[in-house]
Write a protein that holds these residues in place. Sequence first.
Motif, mmCIF file in Angstrom:
data_model
loop_
_atom_site.group_PDB
_atom_site.id
_atom_site.type_symbol
_atom_site.label_atom_id
_atom_site.label_comp_id
_atom_site.label_asym_id
_atom_site.label_seq_id
_atom_site.Cartn_x
_atom_site.Cartn_y
_atom_site.Cartn_z
ATOM 1 N N UNK A 73 22.156 -61.481 83.042
ATOM 2 C CA UNK A 73 22.539 -60.994 81.723
ATOM 3 C C UNK A 73 21.269 -60.686 80.942
ATOM 4 N N UNK A 74 21.428 -59.896 79.906
ATOM 5 C CA UNK A 74 20.305 -59.674 79.011
ATOM 6 C C UNK A 74 20.787 -59.615 77.572
ATOM 7 N N UNK A 125 24.841 -60.661 74.149
ATOM 8 C CA UNK A 125 24.471 -60.770 75.558
ATOM 9 C C UNK A 125 25.364 -59.867 76.402
ATOM 10 N N UNK A 126 24.738 -59.222 77.376
ATOM 11 C CA UNK A 126 25.453 -58.253 78.200
ATOM 12 C C UNK A 126 25.113 -58.465 79.670
ATOM 13 N N UNK A 127 26.137 -58.440 80.515
ATOM 14 C CA UNK A 127 25.921 -58.564 81.943
ATOM 15 C C UNK A 127 25.383 -57.267 82.521
ATOM 16 N N UNK A 128 24.343 -57.345 83.348
ATOM 17 C CA UNK A 128 23.769 -56.133 83.918
ATOM 18 C C UNK A 128 23.931 -56.049 85.433
ATOM 19 N N UNK A 140 26.533 -49.751 83.964
ATOM 20 C CA UNK A 140 26.111 -48.357 84.059
ATOM 21 C C UNK A 140 24.704 -48.132 83.524
ATOM 22 N N UNK A 141 24.289 -48.939 82.578
ATOM 23 C CA UNK A 141 22.981 -48.736 81.948
ATOM 24 C C UNK A 141 21.814 -49.004 82.906
ATOM 25 N N UNK A 188 12.099 -48.591 77.339
ATOM 26 C CA UNK A 188 12.035 -49.499 76.183
ATOM 27 C C UNK A 188 13.385 -50.162 75.877
ATOM 28 N N UNK A 189 14.486 -49.465 76.164
ATOM 29 C CA UNK A 189 15.816 -50.046 75.929
ATOM 30 C C UNK A 189 16.108 -51.231 76.835
ATOM 31 N N UNK A 190 15.314 -51.427 77.871
ATOM 32 C CA UNK A 190 15.498 -52.581 78.752
ATOM 33 C C UNK A 190 14.850 -53.846 78.191
#
Length: 129
Positions: A44-45, A52-55, A69-70, A93-95
């Motif tokens: 997650x990030x 928090x979002x699962x990647x 998707x990101x 940078x969005x990461x």
Amino acid sequence: QVRLVESGGGSVQTGGSLRLACDVSALKDVPSRYSGDFWCLAWFRQAPGKGRKGVARTYSGNGVPSYDDSVKGRFAISQDGNALFLQMSTLKPDDTATYTCAAGRDCSADIDENDYKYWGQGTQVTVSS
């Protein structure tokens, strides 16, 4: 207490790569529910000011990975014994975020934080332009 431990965060420029690692050996202390039981293992990030979002997610043993998707096509999740990895390439940078590994049972198709019981402390990834 079952605790996962991340490592490998840092600062990179746009287009760079990083590999995060998570020690999941503590999961061995959790009894299996049945023969062949497995873990859902995920990354997650959480970016500043965001939830928090699962990647990425895989399953212990022989999992088919799943990605948000990101990060699809840029990130790869893998497991090698007691280590869970997240190989991150073509970083943007969005990461930039705090990345945390997690483990749970009976996870849903979505990488949903509510499915994960055990967490690491997080490691910072900063991508500069």
